[in-house]
Write a protein that holds these residues in place. Structure first.
Motif, short mmCIF file in Angstrom:
data_model
loop_
_atom_site.label_atom_id
_atom_site.label_comp_id
_atom_site.label_asym_id
_atom_site.label_seq_id
_atom_site.Cartn_x
_atom_site.Cartn_y
_atom_site.Cartn_z
N GLY A 37 38.80 8.87 91.61
CA GLY A 37 39.23 10.00 91.13
C GLY A 37 38.79 11.48 92.00
N VAL A 38 38.24 11.23 92.95
CA VAL A 38 37.60 12.22 93.65
C VAL A 38 38.39 12.62 94.85
CG1 VAL A 38 35.69 12.63 95.15
CG2 VAL A 38 34.98 11.57 93.03
N LYS A 39 38.29 14.08 94.98
CA LYS A 39 39.15 14.61 96.25
C LYS A 39 38.19 14.79 97.39
CE LYS A 39 43.33 14.46 94.47
NZ LYS A 39 44.27 13.48 95.12
N ALA B 126 23.57 14.22 87.82
CA ALA B 126 23.99 13.11 88.72
C ALA B 126 23.09 13.27 90.09
CB ALA B 126 25.44 13.39 89.15
N GLY B 127 22.26 13.92 90.19
CA GLY B 127 21.61 14.07 91.41
C GLY B 127 22.28 14.60 92.57
N LEU B 128 23.20 15.39 92.50
CA LEU B 128 24.13 15.63 93.61
C LEU B 128 23.99 17.32 94.13
CD1 LEU B 128 27.41 14.06 92.33
CD2 LEU B 128 25.89 13.45 94.35
N LEU C 240 29.30 11.15 91.46
CA LEU C 240 30.14 12.01 91.21
C LEU C 240 31.41 11.58 90.24
CD1 LEU C 240 31.48 14.90 91.72
CD2 LEU C 240 32.58 14.25 93.83
N ALA C 241 31.97 10.58 90.33
CA ALA C 241 33.05 10.04 89.34
C ALA C 241 32.47 9.95 87.97
CB ALA C 241 33.64 8.98 89.97
N LEU C 242 31.17 9.58 87.93
CA LEU C 242 30.46 9.21 86.63
C LEU C 242 30.08 10.59 85.96
CD1 LEU C 242 28.60 6.01 87.59
CD2 LEU C 242 30.18 6.25 85.77
N ALA C 243 29.96 11.78 86.79
CA ALA C 243 29.46 12.94 86.42
C ALA C 243 30.60 13.57 85.42
CB ALA C 243 29.19 13.81 87.65
N ARG C 244 31.92 13.09 85.79
CA ARG C 244 32.92 13.51 85.13
C ARG C 244 32.73 13.19 83.52
NH1 ARG C 244 37.43 10.66 87.64
NH2 ARG C 244 37.77 9.60 85.74
#
Lengths: 208, 221
Positions: free
Chosen positions: A86-88, A117-119, A138-142
């Motif tokens: 679900g990442v654009k 998330a370490g991003l 990134l998806a899990l950071a959601r």
């Protein structure tokens, strides 16, 4: 917020086209508990999760999601992270998360989620440059910006390295400590969660 | 409303960034209109007569071109499932996506219409009228397209099937859109056609969010 929320599943079965994908799944998920769905590939773990979050009608059985707050609907309590992230890719990491925070109407701090998330070093880069593991982070950071008490995770550690596995383990442990419910199809062993809080459900009775 | 505008903003960003479709659709529109004079020949009177219809057909075809991507990318990358978990009802999310789609695909076409009008030898009055009918009619085209796109979102090569579903639905809009441009003795008929066109658009705006959300929910099962 989540004290009275619990999930009761009884004799759940899903068939498609006359073929029984799985049957006889029963478990209770109380606040702070981690339910791990295990089974070989094709056993129906993802299908079971889809039935739990309402994307698929079960053929048989009962799913009772008891809400702590009657003003909130089921979809305001559950957050699902599936196989696809679900990442654009043409939006930056920050824009991706900001969108989800706005959409879910949460007051969560996007910057904290990026840090967790370490991003942070790539927060303003397009998500297209992310590796598969970073995209999964990134998806899990959601989950952190959606702030829902019930997490449904389908193979959350796919594409992640050992550090990533540990990060997901800690994420789940912290959510459990806060009284959240986690239902995950994963082979990961969750650290820092007391053994009595972890329940393993075997799909089709076949051990992983 | 924060969630609604978040969807609109995100879709506009996605459409206008590199890799977005907005520019492609606009170029297609201008090119379809521009090749017509080559096919019809340099008869200025005939071109002016056919001009409004050519512009409408070009707009319809261009909008069909972009519709497949309205839900497909969100379906394939998992955004649609994630969006369906928002407190905002799916019907409102669909409405926001349709609005963003109209703003990024239909509005640029309407803005580029004067260019096509020159190529097709339309006078200023006719050009303004065409722009006016497009403003009223294109929301309906996008709405019907959204239903088709939602129904075919789970079909792998749905991009080819969606236009076949959408075109018959678009016929009334096309008929009233072009009839509204008639001038002269049948001016009363033209204004009633314009009212019908507006009516169709309003009807589409009311029913589309529900039909589209239902199609998406059924597709998710």
């Amino acid at each position: 917020m989540v004290e009275k929320t619990f999930i009761k599943v009884r004799e759940l079965a899903v068939s498609r086209g006359g073929f029984v994908i799985f049957e006889g799944i029963s478990f209770d998920a109380m606040p702070g508990e981690v339910i791990l769905l295990r089974g070989p590939n094709g056993a129906g773990k993802s299908t079971c999760l889809a039935a739990l979050y309402g994307a698929l009608a079960p053929t048989h059985g009962l799913i009772d999601i008891h809400l702590s707050d009657e003003n909130r609907s089921t979809r305001e309590l559950i957050h699902v992270i599936g196989h696809v992230p679900g990442v654009k890719t043409t939006l930056t990491v920050r824009e991706n998360l900001q969108f989800w925070a706005d959409l879910y109407g949460s007051a969560a701090n996007v910057e904290n989620a990026i840090d967790a998330a370490g991003l942070h070093p790539i927060a303003d880069s397009d998500a297209s440059i992310l590796s598969a593991g970073q995209t999964r982070r990134l998806a899990l950071a959601r989950l952190l910006v959606a702030e829902r008490p019930i997490w449904i995770l389908d193979e959350p550690t796919s594409a992640l390295d050992k550090q990533g596995d540990a990060w997901v383990g800690n994420l789940i442990a912290r959510h459990s400590q806060k009284g959240g419910i986690i239902i995950a199809a994963t082979h990961l062993d969750i650290p820092n969660v007391p053994a009595e809080k972890i329940k393993t459900v075997l799909i089709n009775g076949a051990p992983a | 409303m924060r969630a609604f505008w978040a969807v609109v903003k995100r879709d506009i960003k996605l459409a206008t960034r590199i890799g977005g479709d907005a520019m492609t659709v606009l170029l297609f529109y201008v090119m379809v209109g521009a090749i017509m004079p080559f096919a019809i020949g340099p008869d200025k009177v005939l071109l002016a007569k056919l001009g409004p219809a050519i512009i409408w057909i070009s707009a319809l075809l261009s909008l069909l071109l972009a519709l497949d991507r309205l839900f497909r990318t969100d379906h394939e990358d998992g955004s649609l499932i994630a969006m369906s978990q928002a407190p905002l009802p799916l019907e409102m999310i669909v409405t926001a996506k349709i609005l963003a789609h109209w703003l990024t695909n239909a509005l640029p076409l309407i803005a580029a219409t004067p260019l096509l009008a020159i190529l097709l030898n339309l006078d200023a009055g006719q050009t303004l009228l065409v722009i006016f009918t497009l403003l009223i009619g294109t929301p309906a085209l996008v709405c019907f397209g959204a239903i088709g796109a939602a129904v075919t979102v789970t079909i792998k090569r749905g991009g080819l099937i969606a236009p076949i579903l959408i075109l018959p639905l678009s016929i009334p809009t096309l008929i009233f859109g072009v009839s509204a441009l008639s001038t002269g003795a049948i001016e009363t008929a033209a204004s009633s056609a314009l009212l019908f066109l507006a009516g169709f658009t309003l009807l589409a705006l009311v029913f589309t969010p529900f039909a589209t959300a239902l199609a998406l929910k059924m597709g998710a099962e």
